[in-house]
Design an enzyme around this catalytic site. Structure first.
Site, PDB file in Angstrom:
ATOM      1  N   ARG A   3      12.818  -1.730   9.654  1.00 34.51           N
ATOM      2  CA  ARG A   3      11.325  -1.667  10.688  1.00 34.51           C
ATOM      3  C   ARG A   3      11.167  -2.082  11.759  1.00 34.51           C
ATOM      4  O   ARG A   3      11.026  -3.633  12.040  1.00 34.51           O
ATOM      5  CB  ARG A   3       9.781  -1.108   9.978  1.00 34.51           C
ATOM      6  CG  ARG A   3       9.839  -0.312   9.698  1.00 34.51           C
ATOM      7  CD  ARG A   3       8.595  -0.036   9.458  1.00 34.51           C
ATOM      8  NE  ARG A   3       7.626  -0.095   9.320  1.00 34.51           N
ATOM      9  CZ  ARG A   3       6.482  -0.067   9.478  1.00 34.51           C
ATOM     10  NH1 ARG A   3       5.852   0.109   8.010  1.00 34.51           N
ATOM     11  NH2 ARG A   3       4.962  -0.789   9.759  1.00 34.51           N
ATOM     12  N   ARG A  23      -8.751   1.170  10.055  1.00 29.90           N
ATOM     13  CA  ARG A  23      -8.612  -0.569   9.754  1.00 29.90           C
ATOM     14  C   ARG A  23      -9.175  -0.466  10.843  1.00 29.90           C
ATOM     15  O   ARG A  23      -8.527  -1.789  11.035  1.00 29.90           O
ATOM     16  CB  ARG A  23      -6.666   0.274  10.998  1.00 29.90           C
ATOM     17  CG  ARG A  23      -6.074  -0.669   9.669  1.00 29.90           C
ATOM     18  CD  ARG A  23      -4.338   0.105  10.535  1.00 29.90           C
ATOM     19  NE  ARG A  23      -3.351  -0.903  10.522  1.00 29.90           N
ATOM     20  CZ  ARG A  23      -2.233  -0.492   9.738  1.00 29.90           C
ATOM     21  NH1 ARG A  23      -1.883   1.343   9.046  1.00 29.90           N
ATOM     22  NH2 ARG A  23      -0.927  -0.644   9.166  1.00 29.90           N
ATOM     23  N   ARG A  43       0.498  -8.998  13.088  1.00 25.49           N
ATOM     24  CA  ARG A  43      -0.208  -7.306  12.653  1.00 25.49           C
ATOM     25  C   ARG A  43      -0.528  -8.356  11.860  1.00 25.49           C
ATOM     26  O   ARG A  43      -2.201  -7.706  10.972  1.00 25.49           O
ATOM     27  CB  ARG A  43       1.180  -6.957  11.838  1.00 25.49           C
ATOM     28  CG  ARG A  43       2.002  -6.036  12.792  1.00 25.49           C
ATOM     29  CD  ARG A  43       3.100  -5.447  12.410  1.00 25.49           C
ATOM     30  NE  ARG A  43       2.971  -4.822  11.308  1.00 25.49           N
ATOM     31  CZ  ARG A  43       3.882  -4.582  10.663  1.00 25.49           C
ATOM     32  NH1 ARG A  43       5.157  -4.682  10.986  1.00 25.49           N
ATOM     33  NH2 ARG A  43       3.088  -2.991   9.316  1.00 25.49           N
ATOM     34  N   LYS A  64       0.575  -1.292  -0.087  1.00 23.25           N
ATOM     35  CA  LYS A  64      -0.244   0.162  -0.239  1.00 23.25           C
ATOM     36  C   LYS A  64       0.924   0.958   0.524  1.00 23.25           C
ATOM     37  O   LYS A  64       0.679   2.143  -0.584  1.00 23.25           O
ATOM     38  CB  LYS A  64      -1.020   0.353   1.746  1.00 23.25           C
ATOM     39  CG  LYS A  64      -1.601  -0.849   1.759  1.00 23.25           C
ATOM     40  CD  LYS A  64      -2.436  -0.416   2.912  1.00 23.25           C
ATOM     41  CE  LYS A  64      -1.942  -0.277   4.024  1.00 23.25           C
ATOM     42  NZ  LYS A  64      -1.576  -1.686   4.255  1.00 23.25           N
TER      43      LYS A  64
HETATM   44  P1  AMP Z   1       1.482   0.417   8.868  1.00 23.57           P
HETATM   45  O1  AMP Z   1       3.069   1.944   8.821  1.00 23.57           O
HETATM   46  O2  AMP Z   1       0.698   1.113   8.206  1.00 23.57           O
HETATM   47  O3  AMP Z   1       2.173  -0.365   8.785  1.00 23.57           O
HETATM   48  O4  AMP Z   1       1.001   0.453  10.509  1.00 23.57           O
HETATM   49  C1  AMP Z   1       2.372   0.321  11.545  1.00 23.57           C
HETATM   50  C2  AMP Z   1       1.349   0.927  12.967  1.00 23.57           C
HETATM   51  O5  AMP Z   1       1.330   1.598  13.396  1.00 23.57           O
HETATM   52  C3  AMP Z   1       0.747  -0.716  12.534  1.00 23.57           C
HETATM   53  O6  AMP Z   1       0.760  -1.614  13.177  1.00 23.57           O
HETATM   54  C4  AMP Z   1      -0.248  -0.109  13.857  1.00 23.57           C
HETATM   55  O7  AMP Z   1       0.067   0.029  15.052  1.00 23.57           O
HETATM   56  C5  AMP Z   1       0.159   1.514  14.114  1.00 23.57           C
HETATM   57  N1  AMP Z   1      -0.745   1.915  12.888  1.00 23.57           N
HETATM   58  C6  AMP Z   1      -1.350   2.442  11.776  1.00 23.57           C
HETATM   59  N2  AMP Z   1      -2.321   3.273  12.047  1.00 23.57           N
HETATM   60  C7  AMP Z   1      -2.926   2.658  11.955  1.00 23.57           C
HETATM   61  C8  AMP Z   1      -4.422   3.198  11.874  1.00 23.57           C
HETATM   62  N3  AMP Z   1      -5.362   3.242  11.541  1.00 23.57           N
HETATM   63  N4  AMP Z   1      -4.610   2.222  13.693  1.00 23.57           N
HETATM   64  C9  AMP Z   1      -4.672   2.021  14.372  1.00 23.57           C
HETATM   65  N5  AMP Z   1      -3.062   1.422  14.976  1.00 23.57           N
HETATM   66  C10 AMP Z   1      -2.807   2.064  13.391  1.00 23.57           C
END
Ligand code: AMP
Length: 220
Positions: free
Chosen positions: A160, A88, A171, A13
């Site tokens: 990361r 989410r 996740r 994404k």
């Molecule tokens: P991402 O970079 O989108 O993979 O997000 C990394 C982490 O940030 C996720 O595993 C969650 O812990 C947190 N996170 C990101 N977006 C959200 C969201 N919309 N709702 C809740 N947690 C989020």
């Protein structure tokens, strides 16, 4: 153009959203990136969210909705945006509907990017990110020109903290339980397009731009 990118972690994404953002000259809004900025700046929000992120859990809705609402009120969002990683949960989706209604705007298209879990794990464990500009690479599928160094800013690439196999499994579990229901939520509303992300990233980009009714406008 106002776009929502749905999909499990690691489906690509973020890479697709940044191509869209560049091509349409709209901001790429990733709640994950917003949280990582807070963590890097060691703010109160950063301190609250880091343990959720490190364990592969979602950050509580009220914190997430607040940070997103603030970002969406930015002047640069007036002509559109691409949301990556938000919403989410069903509660986040309902809050977003309310925010958009108050702003008198609507989403043009929801893209649901899909990929099987085994490939997701392989993609995430090979993912490397530039800590300076956020560019995303993959050690096999999209390697930098020089090993572990960003093509754009020559900074050393990093994995990361939440990209370890154990955290990815968590996740994915969270995705299937809390985020997948959004497919049903959005499939009954407006333009909703499924995009398969297996195969080369450039092929997915082509499918994404076809769904957006255009071809990629800038070289990436
Ligand atoms: P991402 O970079 O989108 O993979 O997000 C990394 C982490 O940030 C996720 O595993 C969650 O812990 C947190 N996170 C990101 N977006 C959200 C969201 N919309 N709702 C809740 N947690 C989020």
């Amino acid at each position: 153009m106002r776009i929502i990118m749905l999909g499990a972690p690691g489906v690509g994404k973020g890479s697709q959203a940044s191509r869209i953002a560049e091509s349409f000259a709209i901001p790429h809004i990733s709640t994950g990136d917003l949280f990582r900025e807070q963590i890097n700046a060691n703010t109160a929000i950063g301190q609250k969210v880091s343990s959720f992120m490190n364990q592969g859990m979602l950050v509580p809705d009220e914190i997430t909705i607040e940070i997103l609402e603030k970002r969406l009120s930015g002047d640069d969002c007036k002509n559109g945006f691409v949301l990556d990683g938000f919403p989410r949960t069903l509660q986040q989706a309902a809050s977003l509907d309310k925010m958009l209604e108050e702003m008198n705007i609507s989403i043009d298209i929801v893209l649901n990017i899909s990929l099987d879990d085994t490939t997701i794990v392989r993609r995430i464990t090979g993912r490397r990110t530039c800590p300076a500009c956020g560019a995303i690479y993959h050690i096999d599928d999209c390697p930098p020109k020089e090993n572990d160094v960003c093509d754009r800013c020559s900074v050393g690439l990093k994995s990361r903290a939440d990209d370890s196999v154990e955290v990815i499994q968590k996740r994915l579990q969270v995705y299937h339980k809390l985020t997948r229901p959004l497919i049903e939520y959005y499939s009954g509303k407006g333009r909703f397009v499924h995009i398969e992300s297996a195969g080369p990233i450039a092929d997915t980009t082509e499918r994404v731009f076809e769904a957006l009714g255009t071809s990629l406008r800038q070289s990436v």
